[in-house]
Design a protein around this motif. Structure first.
Motif, PDB file in Angstrom:
ATOM      1  N   ASP A 195      95.935   6.412 -25.464  1.00 57.27           N
ATOM      2  CA  ASP A 195      95.060   6.631 -26.007  1.00 57.27           C
ATOM      3  C   ASP A 195      94.074   7.905 -25.437  1.00 57.27           C
ATOM      4  OD1 ASP A 195      94.479   4.770 -26.713  1.00 57.27           O
ATOM      5  OD2 ASP A 195      93.432   3.622 -24.845  1.00 57.27           O
ATOM      6  N   ALA A 196      94.466   8.588 -24.614  1.00 55.86           N
ATOM      7  CA  ALA A 196      94.373   9.960 -24.106  1.00 55.86           C
ATOM      8  C   ALA A 196      94.675  11.322 -25.108  1.00 55.86           C
ATOM      9  CB  ALA A 196      95.576  10.183 -22.369  1.00 55.86           C
ATOM     10  N   VAL A 197      95.718  11.291 -25.488  1.00 55.47           N
ATOM     11  CA  VAL A 197      96.701  11.771 -26.084  1.00 55.47           C
ATOM     12  C   VAL A 197      96.087  11.823 -27.649  1.00 55.47           C
ATOM     13  CG1 VAL A 197      99.303  12.383 -27.518  1.00 55.47           C
ATOM     14  CG2 VAL A 197      99.328  11.841 -25.516  1.00 55.47           C
ATOM     15  N   LYS A 198      95.403  11.151 -28.160  1.00 47.92           N
ATOM     16  CA  LYS A 198      94.274  10.785 -29.462  1.00 47.92           C
ATOM     17  C   LYS A 198      93.697  11.270 -29.615  1.00 47.92           C
ATOM     18  CE  LYS A 198      96.274   5.741 -30.280  1.00 47.92           C
ATOM     19  NZ  LYS A 198      95.384   4.140 -30.193  1.00 47.92           N
ATOM     20  N   ARG A 199      93.201  11.488 -28.735  1.00 48.07           N
ATOM     21  CA  ARG A 199      91.481  12.516 -28.384  1.00 48.07           C
ATOM     22  C   ARG A 199      91.906  13.114 -28.038  1.00 48.07           C
ATOM     23  NH1 ARG A 199      90.796   7.862 -24.439  1.00 48.07           N
ATOM     24  NH2 ARG A 199      91.055   9.054 -23.005  1.00 48.07           N
ATOM     25  N   THR A 200      93.093  14.084 -26.960  1.00 49.10           N
ATOM     26  CA  THR A 200      93.177  14.662 -26.754  1.00 49.10           C
ATOM     27  C   THR A 200      95.023  15.552 -27.071  1.00 49.10           C
ATOM     28  OG1 THR A 200      91.314  14.850 -25.382  1.00 49.10           O
ATOM     29  CG2 THR A 200      93.086  17.315 -25.063  1.00 49.10           C
ATOM     30  N   PRO A 201      94.954  16.266 -28.086  1.00 48.13           N
ATOM     31  CA  PRO A 201      96.514  16.101 -28.173  1.00 48.13           C
ATOM     32  C   PRO A 201      97.163  17.346 -26.807  1.00 48.13           C
ATOM     33  CG  PRO A 201      96.009  15.705 -30.597  1.00 48.13           C
ATOM     34  CD  PRO A 201      94.885  16.509 -29.346  1.00 48.13           C
ATOM     35  N   GLY A 202      98.414  16.550 -26.457  1.00 51.38           N
ATOM     36  CA  GLY A 202      98.517  17.794 -25.369  1.00 51.38           C
ATOM     37  C   GLY A 202      97.948  17.195 -23.733  1.00 51.38           C
ATOM     38  N   SER A 203      97.321  16.490 -23.873  1.00 54.54           N
ATOM     39  CA  SER A 203      96.779  16.193 -22.480  1.00 54.54           C
ATOM     40  C   SER A 203      97.428  15.751 -21.501  1.00 54.54           C
ATOM     41  CB  SER A 203      95.182  15.276 -22.303  1.00 54.54           C
ATOM     42  OG  SER A 203      96.009  13.791 -23.978  1.00 54.54           O
ATOM     43  N   ALA A 204      98.671  14.879 -22.291  1.00 56.75           N
ATOM     44  CA  ALA A 204      99.173  14.028 -21.373  1.00 56.75           C
ATOM     45  C   ALA A 204     101.348  14.622 -21.911  1.00 56.75           C
ATOM     46  CB  ALA A 204      99.125  12.757 -21.523  1.00 56.75           C
ATOM     47  N   ASP A 205     101.112  15.663 -21.376  1.00 56.54           N
ATOM     48  CA  ASP A 205     102.467  15.787 -21.684  1.00 56.54           C
ATOM     49  C   ASP A 205     103.904  15.201 -20.666  1.00 56.54           C
ATOM     50  OD1 ASP A 205     101.953  17.459 -23.743  1.00 56.54           O
ATOM     51  OD2 ASP A 205     102.338  19.141 -22.201  1.00 56.54           O
ATOM     52  N   ILE A 206     105.039  15.023 -21.714  1.00 52.10           N
ATOM     53  CA  ILE A 206     106.143  13.588 -20.975  1.00 52.10           C
ATOM     54  C   ILE A 206     107.430  14.321 -20.018  1.00 52.10           C
ATOM     55  CG2 ILE A 206     106.960  11.356 -20.785  1.00 52.10           C
ATOM     56  CD1 ILE A 206     105.170  10.587 -22.707  1.00 52.10           C
ATOM     57  N   ALA A 207     107.494  14.168 -18.903  1.00 52.30           N
ATOM     58  CA  ALA A 207     108.984  14.937 -19.089  1.00 52.30           C
ATOM     59  C   ALA A 207     110.019  14.018 -18.935  1.00 52.30           C
ATOM     60  CB  ALA A 207     108.575  15.562 -17.089  1.00 52.30           C
ATOM     61  N   MET A 208     111.439  15.040 -19.748  1.00 50.97           N
ATOM     62  CA  MET A 208     112.258  13.840 -20.448  1.00 50.97           C
ATOM     63  C   MET A 208     113.349  15.272 -19.070  1.00 50.97           C
ATOM     64  SD  MET A 208     110.798  14.227 -23.708  1.00 50.97           S
ATOM     65  CE  MET A 208     111.674  15.588 -24.527  1.00 50.97           C
ATOM     66  N   PRO A 209     113.801  14.238 -18.024  1.00 51.90           N
ATOM     67  CA  PRO A 209     115.142  14.536 -17.598  1.00 51.90           C
ATOM     68  C   PRO A 209     116.367  14.336 -17.805  1.00 51.90           C
ATOM     69  CG  PRO A 209     114.087  12.689 -15.976  1.00 51.90           C
ATOM     70  CD  PRO A 209     113.218  12.962 -17.289  1.00 51.90           C
ATOM     71  N   SER A 210     115.952  13.005 -19.304  1.00 55.01           N
ATOM     72  CA  SER A 210     117.673  12.923 -19.602  1.00 55.01           C
ATOM     73  C   SER A 210     117.660  12.491 -20.910  1.00 55.01           C
ATOM     74  CB  SER A 210     118.390  11.667 -18.916  1.00 55.01           C
ATOM     75  OG  SER A 210     117.031  10.387 -19.415  1.00 55.01           O
ATOM     76  N   THR A 211     118.440  12.573 -21.646  1.00 53.37           N
ATOM     77  CA  THR A 211     118.461  12.229 -23.776  1.00 53.37           C
ATOM     78  C   THR A 211     118.445  10.609 -23.419  1.00 53.37           C
ATOM     79  OG1 THR A 211     120.462  13.187 -23.309  1.00 53.37           O
ATOM     80  CG2 THR A 211     119.906  11.874 -24.719  1.00 53.37           C
ATOM     81  N   SER A 212     118.328   9.431 -22.662  1.00 51.33           N
ATOM     82  CA  SER A 212     117.453   8.167 -22.338  1.00 51.33           C
ATOM     83  C   SER A 212     116.383   8.357 -22.499  1.00 51.33           C
ATOM     84  CB  SER A 212     118.194   7.714 -21.146  1.00 51.33           C
ATOM     85  OG  SER A 212     119.316   7.664 -21.188  1.00 51.33           O
ATOM     86  N   ALA A 213     115.425   9.538 -22.036  1.00 55.66           N
ATOM     87  CA  ALA A 213     114.428   9.632 -21.875  1.00 55.66           C
ATOM     88  C   ALA A 213     113.858  10.009 -23.376  1.00 55.66           C
ATOM     89  CB  ALA A 213     113.544  11.012 -20.653  1.00 55.66           C
ATOM     90  N   ARG A 214     114.620  10.900 -23.743  1.00 54.04           N
ATOM     91  CA  ARG A 214     113.836  11.626 -24.654  1.00 54.04           C
ATOM     92  C   ARG A 214     114.105  10.869 -25.937  1.00 54.04           C
ATOM     93  NH1 ARG A 214     115.237  17.747 -27.557  1.00 54.04           N
ATOM     94  NH2 ARG A 214     114.213  17.389 -29.176  1.00 54.04           N
ATOM     95  N   LEU A 215     115.017   9.963 -26.257  1.00 52.67           N
ATOM     96  CA  LEU A 215     114.601   8.767 -26.906  1.00 52.67           C
ATOM     97  C   LEU A 215     113.541   8.203 -26.955  1.00 52.67           C
ATOM     98  CD1 LEU A 215     118.899   7.883 -27.450  1.00 52.67           C
ATOM     99  CD2 LEU A 215     117.161   8.603 -28.653  1.00 52.67           C
ATOM    100  N   VAL A 216     112.927   7.329 -25.461  1.00 49.70           N
ATOM    101  CA  VAL A 216     112.117   6.666 -25.171  1.00 49.70           C
ATOM    102  C   VAL A 216     111.061   7.438 -26.038  1.00 49.70           C
ATOM    103  CG1 VAL A 216     110.823   5.920 -23.040  1.00 49.70           C
ATOM    104  CG2 VAL A 216     113.045   5.670 -23.145  1.00 49.70           C
ATOM    105  N   VAL A 217     110.975   8.775 -25.636  1.00 52.72           N
ATOM    106  CA  VAL A 217     109.450   9.085 -26.119  1.00 52.72           C
ATOM    107  C   VAL A 217     109.449   9.776 -27.740  1.00 52.72           C
ATOM    108  CG1 VAL A 217     108.438  11.514 -26.247  1.00 52.72           C
ATOM    109  CG2 VAL A 217     108.629  10.765 -24.273  1.00 52.72           C
ATOM    110  N   GLU A 218     110.399   9.680 -28.204  1.00 51.91           N
ATOM    111  CA  GLU A 218     111.050   9.783 -29.462  1.00 51.91           C
ATOM    112  C   GLU A 218     110.245   8.057 -30.363  1.00 51.91           C
ATOM    113  OE1 GLU A 218     110.873  12.227 -31.708  1.00 51.91           O
ATOM    114  OE2 GLU A 218     110.861  13.334 -30.234  1.00 51.91           O
ATOM    115  N   PHE A 219     111.055   7.561 -29.571  1.00 52.40           N
ATOM    116  CA  PHE A 219     110.755   6.155 -30.006  1.00 52.40           C
ATOM    117  C   PHE A 219     109.338   5.309 -30.029  1.00 52.40           C
ATOM    118  CE2 PHE A 219     112.284   0.642 -29.184  1.00 52.40           C
ATOM    119  CZ  PHE A 219     112.166   0.794 -30.528  1.00 52.40           C
ATOM    120  N   LEU A 220     108.720   5.330 -29.138  1.00 53.27           N
ATOM    121  CA  LEU A 220     107.386   4.689 -28.626  1.00 53.27           C
ATOM    122  C   LEU A 220     106.414   5.555 -29.012  1.00 53.27           C
ATOM    123  CD1 LEU A 220     105.378   3.773 -27.041  1.00 53.27           C
ATOM    124  CD2 LEU A 220     105.427   6.045 -25.195  1.00 53.27           C
ATOM    125  N   LYS A 221     106.931   7.310 -29.575  1.00 54.28           N
ATOM    126  CA  LYS A 221     106.077   8.136 -30.606  1.00 54.28           C
ATOM    127  C   LYS A 221     106.491   7.070 -32.319  1.00 54.28           C
ATOM    128  CE  LYS A 221     107.224  12.487 -31.549  1.00 54.28           C
ATOM    129  NZ  LYS A 221     107.793  13.768 -30.949  1.00 54.28           N
TER     130      LYS A 221
END
Length: 332
Positions: free
Chosen positions: A154-180
């Motif tokens: 919801d925060a990102v919908k209101r203000t893009p870039g307001s909740a950037d996510i740290a991705m310390p691994s490929t697995s984390a990056r896949l979670v971000v892409e899947f959630l997007k």
């Protein structure tokens, strides 16, 4: 238990000889062949000493040595996202005396992340058994207002870039892409090389959210410095008690788990893989071993070699398209 297991690990290339307890009798490869095993077994870990996969392998090796009546040598060959050690295992003789602890990275994801692979994760290996799984965890700094995954979206919908996510691994990056993909929300992730620097920035308030393993996040969650928002397993995980899965927060079907599994080089006799599979399953059935794995951040698994083969195939079919669609590369 984690501290005890890691205490004697001094270098990334360390080799630990796990003393075998002589067995009165142990399984044989076949009635006509000599008993298997008749000499020490090497398990190659394609990651640095002291990391989760390494410590879990040492625990498993210690127990397998007792079951099989032979020493287990755990050898670290880290590099290139797990490719270096896994290639070494692929080139070893298929005689049952060299094994490798594979992961969702070495045996699924890397073939889509790297333009060239020196081995084929299917053609060059025989599956033995799944060892353990674990979800990723979305967590926010304690000073942020976020209590759920929906709060972040919801925060990102209101203000893009307001909740950037740290991705310390490929697995984390896949979670971000899947959630997007599932939410339609333009999440922005920042890649890091490992948990340390990512955790520093989230704890310091430079970033709001991180996605990491239960083991990496556990001390910060316990200290109240981070707040768990959701787990990526399809159902609740005992590794992060009381935290709802993302799937139960308005995203039905959302599921991602990382895993470790034992593999042998292609050509290893089926009689040998059966001995190893039985030993792994017996070890994983011990209550004390299961508890130690949970303490290390792994849900004990097990099952047949066929199950592992089918599971890994489904993982490739699921995550290959996600990686390609997102344009994720190992050098990014």
């Amino acid at each position: 238990m984690r501290t005890t297991l890691a205490a004697n690990i001094t270098t990334a290339a360390s080799v630990l000889l796990l003393t075998a307890v002589p067995a009165a009798s142990h399984a044989q490869a076949s009635a006509s062949s000599p008993p298997y095993p008749t000499k020490p077994i090497r398990i190659i870990v394609a990651y640095a000493a002291g990391q989760g996969t390494d410590v879990a392998t040492r625990l498993l090796g210690e127990q397998l040595a007792r079951e099989l009546g032979q020493p287990i040598v755990v050898e670290n060959k880290a590099g290139a996202g797990g490719i270096l050690g896994t290639e070494l295992a692929a080139q070893a003789p298929g005689d049952g005396y060299t094994l490798t602890m594979g992961t969702n990275a070495t045996h699924v994801l890397n073939q889509f992340l790297y333009p060239k692979m020196p081995f084929d994760p299917v053609k060059d290996f025989e599956p033995i058994a799944m060892v353990g799984t674990f979800p990723m965890v979305l967590a926010a700094g304690a000073a942020t207002p976020y209590r759920t995954v929906g709060d972040v979206l919801d925060a990102v919908k209101r203000t893009p870039g307001s909740a950037d996510i740290a991705m310390p691994s490929t697995s984390a990056r896949l979670v971000v892409e899947f959630l997007k993909e599932r939410s339609g929300v333009p999440l922005f992730g920042i890649p890091y090389k490992g948990s340390g620097s990512a955790m520093t920035d989230v704890l310091g308030g430079q970033l709001s959210v991180t996605i990491d393993t239960p083991l990496a996040l556990r001390p910060h969650l316990a200290a109240g410095k981070l707040r768990a928002l959701g787990v990526t397993s399809g159902t609740a995980s005992s590794l992060v008690p009381g935290v709802k899965p993302v799937a139960e927060q308005g995203h039905a079907g959302f599921e991602f788990v990382a895993w470790n599994a034992l593999y042998a080089p292609k050509g290893t006799p089926v009689e040998v893989t059966k001995v190893l599979n039985a030993a792994v399953n017996k070890v994983l059935g011990k209550p004390e071993v299961r508890q130690r794995l949970l303490d290390l951040g792994f849900e004990p698994a097990g099952g047949s070699a066929a199950y592992l083969g089918v599971f890994a195939k489904k993982e490739r079919e699921r995550w290959g398209p996600v990686i390609k669609a997102a344009g994720i590369r190992a050098d990014q």
